[in-house]
Design an enzyme around this catalytic site. Structure first.
Site, PDB file in Angstrom:
ATOM      1  N   GLU A   1       1.916  -4.229 -14.548  1.00 19.73           N
ATOM      2  CA  GLU A   1       1.835  -3.184 -13.529  1.00 19.73           C
ATOM      3  C   GLU A   1       2.820  -2.048 -13.806  1.00 19.73           C
ATOM      4  O   GLU A   1       2.494  -0.873 -13.606  1.00 19.73           O
ATOM      5  CB  GLU A   1       2.062  -3.795 -12.146  1.00 19.73           C
TER       6      GLU A   1
ATOM      7  N   HIS B   1       2.876  -3.014  -1.737  1.00 18.42           N
ATOM      8  CA  HIS B   1       2.419  -3.992  -2.731  1.00 18.42           C
ATOM      9  C   HIS B   1       3.631  -4.383  -3.559  1.00 18.42           C
ATOM     10  O   HIS B   1       4.502  -3.556  -3.815  1.00 18.42           O
ATOM     11  CB  HIS B   1       1.364  -3.369  -3.648  1.00 18.42           C
TER      12      HIS B   1
ATOM     13  N   TYR C   1      -6.659  -2.882  -9.485  1.00 20.32           N
ATOM     14  CA  TYR C   1      -7.005  -4.066  -8.688  1.00 20.32           C
ATOM     15  C   TYR C   1      -8.146  -4.878  -9.304  1.00 20.32           C
ATOM     16  O   TYR C   1      -8.811  -5.652  -8.603  1.00 20.32           O
ATOM     17  CB  TYR C   1      -7.356  -3.649  -7.261  1.00 20.32           C
TER      18      TYR C   1
ATOM     19  N   PHE D   1     -13.402  -7.677  -0.089  1.00 21.09           N
ATOM     20  CA  PHE D   1     -12.655  -6.508   0.380  1.00 21.09           C
ATOM     21  C   PHE D   1     -12.360  -5.496  -0.731  1.00 21.09           C
ATOM     22  O   PHE D   1     -11.643  -4.523  -0.508  1.00 21.09           O
ATOM     23  CB  PHE D   1     -11.349  -6.939   1.067  1.00 21.09           C
TER      24      PHE D   1
ATOM     25  N   ASN E   1      -1.342  -2.738   4.646  1.00 15.05           N
ATOM     26  CA  ASN E   1      -0.116  -3.533   4.794  1.00 15.05           C
ATOM     27  C   ASN E   1       1.115  -2.908   4.148  1.00 15.05           C
ATOM     28  O   ASN E   1       2.053  -3.602   3.774  1.00 15.05           O
ATOM     29  CB  ASN E   1      -0.356  -4.977   4.337  1.00 15.05           C
TER      30      ASN E   1
ATOM     31  N   ARG F   1       9.369  -9.939  -2.753  1.00 17.99           N
ATOM     32  CA  ARG F   1       8.355 -10.606  -1.931  1.00 17.99           C
ATOM     33  C   ARG F   1       8.942 -11.059  -0.592  1.00 17.99           C
ATOM     34  O   ARG F   1       8.255 -11.038   0.432  1.00 17.99           O
ATOM     35  CB  ARG F   1       7.705 -11.755  -2.705  1.00 17.99           C
TER      36      ARG F   1
ATOM     37  N   LYS G   1       2.168   2.120   0.173  1.00 16.43           N
ATOM     38  CA  LYS G   1       0.734   2.374   0.275  1.00 16.43           C
ATOM     39  C   LYS G   1       0.404   3.551   1.207  1.00 16.43           C
ATOM     40  O   LYS G   1       1.254   4.015   1.974  1.00 16.43           O
ATOM     41  CB  LYS G   1       0.037   1.099   0.764  1.00 16.43           C
TER      42      LYS G   1
HETATM   43  P1  CMP Z   1      -1.743  -6.281  -2.445  1.00 17.85           P
HETATM   44  O1  CMP Z   1      -0.466  -7.018  -2.642  1.00 17.85           O
HETATM   45  O2  CMP Z   1      -1.732  -4.828  -2.720  1.00 17.85           O
HETATM   46  O3  CMP Z   1      -2.869  -6.955  -3.368  1.00 17.85           O
HETATM   47  C1  CMP Z   1      -4.216  -7.053  -2.986  1.00 17.85           C
HETATM   48  C2  CMP Z   1      -4.472  -6.480  -1.634  1.00 17.85           C
HETATM   49  O4  CMP Z   1      -5.698  -6.794  -1.072  1.00 17.85           O
HETATM   50  C3  CMP Z   1      -3.471  -7.027  -0.652  1.00 17.85           C
HETATM   51  O5  CMP Z   1      -2.206  -6.488  -0.929  1.00 17.85           O
HETATM   52  C4  CMP Z   1      -4.086  -6.643   0.678  1.00 17.85           C
HETATM   53  O6  CMP Z   1      -3.657  -5.393   1.143  1.00 17.85           O
HETATM   54  C5  CMP Z   1      -5.553  -6.585   0.326  1.00 17.85           C
HETATM   55  N1  CMP Z   1      -6.253  -7.627   1.054  1.00 17.85           N
HETATM   56  C6  CMP Z   1      -6.080  -8.943   0.958  1.00 17.85           C
HETATM   57  N2  CMP Z   1      -6.907  -9.577   1.802  1.00 17.85           N
HETATM   58  C7  CMP Z   1      -7.628  -8.636   2.428  1.00 17.85           C
HETATM   59  C8  CMP Z   1      -8.643  -8.658   3.407  1.00 17.85           C
HETATM   60  N3  CMP Z   1      -9.084  -9.821   3.912  1.00 17.85           N
HETATM   61  N4  CMP Z   1      -9.151  -7.485   3.830  1.00 17.85           N
HETATM   62  C9  CMP Z   1      -8.706  -6.317   3.304  1.00 17.85           C
HETATM   63  N5  CMP Z   1      -7.749  -6.232   2.366  1.00 17.85           N
HETATM   64  C10 CMP Z   1      -7.215  -7.376   1.939  1.00 17.85           C
END
Ligand code: CMP
Length: 139
Positions: free
Chosen positions: A127, A116, A50, A58, A113, A86, A10
């Site tokens: 995906e 993904h 998404y 969010f 984070n 994972r 990311k």
């Molecule tokens: P990802 O696996 O990319 O799939 C959905 C994403 O939403 C997740 O990783 C997080 O990065 C993001 N996400 C989930 N919860 C929150 C939150 N509370 N605030 C912001 N981003 C979020």
């Protein structure tokens, strides 16, 4: 069984020049990179990717973040690759991620984070097809 999963490095991670370190953690975790490219998403592409989260509070923040810098999209192959990936990533929230995982090591927050990974076989297929043509997948 030998599986494929889909991974994104990311914007928070590409920005900090962590593409190689994260890829090494994936490889050390038993995954093989069978396709890889660095791209920058448009807002429409991020919103489509998404789409399942579009009702979440969010969603806008997530899409704006995902287009803020280039990302690296990869297809990873290995035994039980979806679950393996994972494990190597760790929990979505870095505060809950196990030691030694990518998110524990590098993630800044639940949103920023670093990686993904597909959450199951159906999403992995979808995906991968969203980002790669069959010709780009070299086992
Ligand atoms: P990802 O696996 O990319 O799939 C959905 C994403 O939403 C997740 O990783 C997080 O990065 C993001 N996400 C989930 N919860 C929150 C939150 N509370 N605030 C912001 N981003 C979020």
């Amino acid at each position: 069984a030998l599986e494929r999963t889909f991974s994104i490095i990311k914007p928070d991670a590409t920005k900090r020049n962590l593409t190689g370190k994260i890829t090494a953690m994936l490889e050390d975790g038993g995954l093989r990179v069978v396709a890889s490219k660095r791209i920058q998403l448009t807002l429409a592409q991020a919103q489509q990717f998404y789409g399942v989260h579009k009702e979440r509070p969010f969603f806008d923040e997530l899409c704006e973040f995902m287009i803020s810098e280039p990302i690296v999209v990869q297809v990873l192959e290995g035994e039980n690759a979806i679950a393996r990936n994972r494990e190597v990533m760790g929990a979505t929230n870095p505060a809950e991620a196990a030691d030694g995982t990518i998110r524990k090591t590098f993630a800044l927050s639940i949103g920023e984070n670093s990686v993904h990974g597909s959450d199951g076989p159906d999403t992995a297929k979808e995906e991968i097809a969203f980002f790669f043509s069959g010709l780009e997948l070299v086992g």
